[in-house]
Structures are given as structure tokens and as C-alpha cells.
Design a protein around this motif. Sequence first.
Motif, mmCIF file in Angstrom:
data_model
loop_
_atom_site.group_PDB
_atom_site.id
_atom_site.type_symbol
_atom_site.label_atom_id
_atom_site.label_comp_id
_atom_site.label_asym_id
_atom_site.label_seq_id
_atom_site.Cartn_x
_atom_site.Cartn_y
_atom_site.Cartn_z
ATOM 1 N N TYR A 145 1.025 -1.206 0.049
ATOM 2 C CA TYR A 145 0.237 -0.050 0.151
ATOM 3 C C TYR A 145 0.849 1.368 0.091
ATOM 4 O O TYR A 145 0.623 2.199 -0.799
ATOM 5 N N CYS A 292 -10.316 0.434 1.131
ATOM 6 C CA CYS A 292 -9.121 -0.193 0.678
ATOM 7 C C CYS A 292 -8.659 -0.987 1.672
ATOM 8 O O CYS A 292 -9.189 -0.962 2.981
ATOM 9 N N CYS A 295 -7.021 0.608 4.696
ATOM 10 C CA CYS A 295 -8.344 1.365 5.763
ATOM 11 C C CYS A 295 -8.787 0.419 6.381
ATOM 12 O O CYS A 295 -9.216 0.598 7.593
HETATM 13 ZN ZN ZN Z 1 -8.258 3.665 1.584
#
Ligand code: ZN
Length: 318
Positions: A145, A292, A295
Motif C-alpha cells: 500500500y 481499501c 483502511c
Molecule cells: Zn483507503
Amino acid sequence: MHARCSVCGEPAVARVEYARKWLCGAHFAGYVEGKVLGALERYRLVERGWRVLAAVSGGADSAAMLGVLAKASVALGFRLAAVHVDLGIEGFSEASRRAVEELCGSLGVPFAVVSLPEVAGVGLPELARRARRPVCSVCGAVKRYLVNVAAAEAGADVVALGHHADDLLAYAVKNFLFQRLPELAKLGPKTESTGGLVGRVRPLYEVYKSEASLYARLSGLPFTEERCPYSPNRSVEGEVRAFLDSVEARRPGFKISLARGLARNAGLWGQGPRSPPRACRVCGAPSEGELCSFCRLTLKALGRPMGDVAREKVREAV
Ligand code: ZN
Ligand code: FES
Ligand code: ZN
């Protein structure tokens, strides 16, 4: 009698069994650089004028990758920068970060450090503990990420990863044995950029781990030998690696053939990583659902999705 370099006759430092050669330090370095340049060209990993962002861990493999890419960037006309994710693992992360700073300083490669403790307020072990997930799986997700956000923010055309042939093959064979075939689709030398996902390339695709370490050492590249305290000692991948090495010892070049076969056919197993269809509601990253994976992870572990904070911090860093 000491072995002599098959090219120049100077004392040899390495035997490259599948090439049936002894090589001195200079010719060994040239040989590894030639292999990487060959892969860059054969698999069309970079283009002239591109911005290439190398993800570096501080270990020997990514040091070797960065060392070769720094030379290749001049010859092939691409711009090179590096990014390091500081995971906040006590001892290990400090050593890794120092090694990256020295490495990039000595090669003159601009670099950014993205710190997980700064982004999320906690280091990796605590994040994984609170999310009740294995440290290594959280680590993979966090690094993917943050590196992708860094690449997008820096306007990079591609991210270069320091995965060598031994890593890739052990992972591929393990996933084949467990019949997780779609995983194989991710293991080619490159994936294209799609949507918010910046493409990834693997310049060390045909380089063995032993070659990468020796290259880093002989070239005087700074790296850390410190091992992550969370890397498993007896994994299935370790067993597979030992098996592949035992075949390689009897049939030199076996792993190169496997890597080339994987490069040819990885795409047959699926589509490879594609940008998920939606944008995360919090941070805008590609996402399967409303949030995502980063998150969702931080929401579960910390009670708040942190993708927007992460993007802000990464923007400041790159
Ligand atoms: Zn996110
Ligand atoms: Fe990722 Fe150790 S470096 S868990
Ligand atoms: Zn020589």
C-alpha cells in the motif's frame, strides 16, 4: 592451485557453475550487471525517460538491485529514485533505515523514507497484534500500500522490486503445490499500471540470491545483514528452496530455466494484479469495496481508517 578468472586470468572470487566459469571480482560484477540489463531488455521492464522508483529494504538483494539500476539508468536513460518503508520493528528497522540512507547516499540516488509509526502511530508488530493478524501478512499489505501511494504521489511510471529468482521460484512452487494458481499470475517479471495501481518490475528476475549478495558485497554497497525477527524459520517456502537448490547443484542452470518458464507462462494462470474497480472512500486508493485494504486494516486495529493520513504523510516524504 588457486582458480583464475576465465576471462582475464586474475584470481577468481566466484564460480558460476551454469556458465562453467570462474570469475574475478570485476568480471563477476560485469556478469551480474549483464544479467540484469538482459532482463530489463528481454522483458521490456523500463523505457527511456521513465521515472523508476525502487523499493529498497536495506538488505543485500535490494542493494544489489539499486546498484545495478543506478548504472543502468545512465545507459538506458531513465530516472531513478528509491523509497524505503520504515516498519517500526525495534532494532531491525533502525538498522534497515541506516543501511538505506548509506546506500542511496553512496550511489547518489534520491530517496524517501515512509515511516509506518508516523503514518499510523504504531509500528508493525503492534498493528498486527491489534488487527489479530500474522505480522508477515500485515507487513506485505502495508508495504504494498505505502509503496504504491509513494509511487503515485511521486509520479513514478513503475516500481522496481528486489525479488530475485530464488524468492520468486520458491513462492511460485509453493503456490503451485497448494494449487493457489491465481498467485502464479502475479509472479511474472512485470505487471502493467492499471488505474491507481502503479506497475511493478523485477530486475533481478534471473539473478540468484547468492549472486545478488556477492554482488552487493564485492561492489561495497552498504546493506544490513540483520534479519527481521518475524521471518519464519521453518516455512514450506524454505523447504521448497532447499529442494530447488539441491536440483540446481546437480543440474546447474535449472533455476534459470524455471524462471524463464515462469516469465513465459505466468499470465496463463490469471490476469495478474489488476486495479480493483472502486476508489477507497477515505484515501482514494484502488479498492474492492468501500474501503481499501489499508483502511480496513487500520480501522480494525486502530478504530479509524488511516489511508488519508498516510497519503498526506507520504506526500510530504516523497
Ligand atoms: Zn483507503
Ligand atoms: Fe515484514 Fe519482517 S520485514 S515481517
Ligand atoms: Zn576477470
